[in-house]
Design a protein around this motif. Sequence first.
Motif, mmCIF file in Angstrom:
data_model
loop_
_atom_site.group_PDB
_atom_site.id
_atom_site.type_symbol
_atom_site.label_atom_id
_atom_site.label_comp_id
_atom_site.label_asym_id
_atom_site.label_seq_id
_atom_site.Cartn_x
_atom_site.Cartn_y
_atom_site.Cartn_z
ATOM 1 N N MET A 189 -34.709 14.441 -24.427
ATOM 2 C CA MET A 189 -33.438 13.861 -24.875
ATOM 3 C C MET A 189 -33.244 12.450 -24.323
ATOM 4 N N VAL A 190 -33.583 12.265 -23.059
ATOM 5 C CA VAL A 190 -33.461 10.941 -22.442
ATOM 6 C C VAL A 190 -34.429 9.973 -23.114
ATOM 7 N N SER A 191 -35.619 10.441 -23.413
ATOM 8 C CA SER A 191 -36.616 9.602 -24.064
ATOM 9 C C SER A 191 -36.144 9.162 -25.446
ATOM 10 N N ASP A 192 -35.630 10.098 -26.222
ATOM 11 C CA ASP A 192 -35.124 9.752 -27.553
ATOM 12 C C ASP A 192 -33.972 8.761 -27.466
ATOM 13 N N PHE A 193 -33.069 8.971 -26.529
ATOM 14 C CA PHE A 193 -31.930 8.067 -26.361
ATOM 15 C C PHE A 193 -32.403 6.667 -25.988
ATOM 16 N N SER A 194 -33.357 6.596 -25.049
ATOM 17 C CA SER A 194 -33.815 5.272 -24.608
ATOM 18 C C SER A 194 -34.554 4.536 -25.718
ATOM 19 N N ARG A 195 -35.252 5.277 -26.578
ATOM 20 C CA ARG A 195 -35.979 4.637 -27.684
ATOM 21 C C ARG A 195 -35.054 4.145 -28.790
ATOM 22 N N SER A 196 -33.787 4.494 -28.710
ATOM 23 C CA SER A 196 -32.845 4.000 -29.720
ATOM 24 C C SER A 196 -32.522 2.520 -29.498
ATOM 25 N N PHE A 197 -32.953 1.971 -28.372
ATOM 26 C CA PHE A 197 -32.723 0.562 -28.072
ATOM 27 C C PHE A 197 -34.014 -0.218 -28.276
ATOM 28 N N GLN A 198 -33.923 -1.371 -28.921
ATOM 29 C CA GLN A 198 -35.098 -2.196 -29.217
ATOM 30 C C GLN A 198 -35.811 -2.635 -27.943
ATOM 31 N N VAL A 199 -35.042 -2.955 -26.911
ATOM 32 C CA VAL A 199 -35.644 -3.402 -25.640
ATOM 33 C C VAL A 199 -36.568 -2.316 -25.089
ATOM 34 N N SER A 200 -36.115 -1.081 -25.171
ATOM 35 C CA SER A 200 -36.919 0.034 -24.669
ATOM 36 C C SER A 200 -38.198 0.202 -25.493
ATOM 37 N N ARG A 201 -38.073 0.085 -26.813
ATOM 38 C CA ARG A 201 -39.264 0.217 -27.672
ATOM 39 C C ARG A 201 -40.254 -0.909 -27.402
ATOM 40 N N ASP A 202 -39.747 -2.132 -27.218
ATOM 41 C CA ASP A 202 -40.626 -3.262 -26.918
ATOM 42 C C ASP A 202 -41.340 -3.074 -25.583
ATOM 43 N N LEU A 203 -40.600 -2.623 -24.588
ATOM 44 C CA LEU A 203 -41.197 -2.385 -23.274
ATOM 45 C C LEU A 203 -42.283 -1.317 -23.355
ATOM 46 N N GLU A 204 -41.999 -0.239 -24.087
ATOM 47 C CA GLU A 204 -42.989 0.822 -24.240
ATOM 48 C C GLU A 204 -44.239 0.309 -24.949
ATOM 49 N N ALA A 205 -44.059 -0.477 -25.994
ATOM 50 C CA ALA A 205 -45.205 -1.022 -26.728
ATOM 51 C C ALA A 205 -46.051 -1.929 -25.834
ATOM 52 N N ASN A 206 -45.393 -2.760 -25.027
ATOM 53 C CA ASN A 206 -46.131 -3.639 -24.116
ATOM 54 C C ASN A 206 -46.894 -2.832 -23.072
ATOM 55 N N LEU A 207 -46.278 -1.786 -22.553
ATOM 56 C CA LEU A 207 -46.961 -0.953 -21.560
ATOM 57 C C LEU A 207 -48.159 -0.234 -22.160
ATOM 58 N N VAL A 208 -48.007 0.261 -23.385
ATOM 59 C CA VAL A 208 -49.122 0.944 -24.045
ATOM 60 C C VAL A 208 -50.272 -0.025 -24.290
ATOM 61 N N ARG A 209 -49.942 -1.240 -24.780
ATOM 62 C CA ARG A 209 -50.997 -2.243 -25.008
ATOM 63 C C ARG A 209 -51.721 -2.604 -23.718
ATOM 64 N N ALA A 210 -50.948 -2.817 -22.652
ATOM 65 C CA ALA A 210 -51.553 -3.179 -21.365
ATOM 66 C C ALA A 210 -52.435 -2.051 -20.853
ATOM 67 N N SER A 211 -51.980 -0.829 -21.031
ATOM 68 C CA SER A 211 -52.763 0.323 -20.582
ATOM 69 C C SER A 211 -54.076 0.427 -21.352
ATOM 70 N N ARG A 212 -54.021 0.204 -22.656
ATOM 71 C CA ARG A 212 -55.253 0.262 -23.463
ATOM 72 C C ARG A 212 -56.220 -0.849 -23.095
ATOM 73 N N ARG A 213 -55.679 -2.074 -22.867
ATOM 74 C CA ARG A 213 -56.544 -3.180 -22.444
ATOM 75 C C ARG A 213 -57.235 -2.856 -21.129
ATOM 76 N N GLN A 214 -56.462 -2.326 -20.183
ATOM 77 C CA GLN A 214 -57.026 -1.999 -18.885
ATOM 78 C C GLN A 214 -58.081 -0.909 -19.017
ATOM 79 N N SER A 215 -57.824 0.066 -19.859
ATOM 80 C CA SER A 215 -58.780 1.144 -20.068
ATOM 81 C C SER A 215 -60.085 0.612 -20.662
ATOM 82 N N ARG A 216 -59.969 -0.264 -21.663
ATOM 83 C CA ARG A 216 -61.187 -0.854 -22.246
ATOM 84 C C ARG A 216 -61.936 -1.696 -21.228
ATOM 85 N N SER A 217 -61.201 -2.424 -20.409
ATOM 86 C CA SER A 217 -61.825 -3.267 -19.386
ATOM 87 C C SER A 217 -62.567 -2.408 -18.367
#
Length: 106
Positions: free
Chosen positions: A40-68
């Motif tokens: 429920m907290v996750s769904d609520f936080s994703r209702s905000f664009q800032v939260s979605r942008d932060l999550e997308a940046n973290l996922v991208r950074a994590s994938r880059r680090q994993s590939r590296s």
Amino acid sequence: MESGPDTAQLGSVAKLELCLAVNELIGPVRLGITVAITPMVSDFSRSFQVSRDLEANLVRASRRQSRSLSASYKASLENVRDSFPVLRSLFPDKEQPQVGERDKGG
């Protein structure tokens, strides 16, 4: 009951046992509440664009680090194999033909 050094020490042990018992009682309840509330907290936080942008940046950074890390691991494995020829014969590259595959054409 006598009052002595053993009595005070027993009191400390009893307090420790009581704290552990309360922790064992409360711990599973806290975990259950956390597991139930998290979606429920996750769904609520994703209702905000800032939260979605932060999550997308973290996922991208994590994938880059994993590939590296993967590329770094492969490079270090190659260095080890080049340093020890015996390892190259035990763990051949996938591009190299395996034993018996060279003479299939003939």
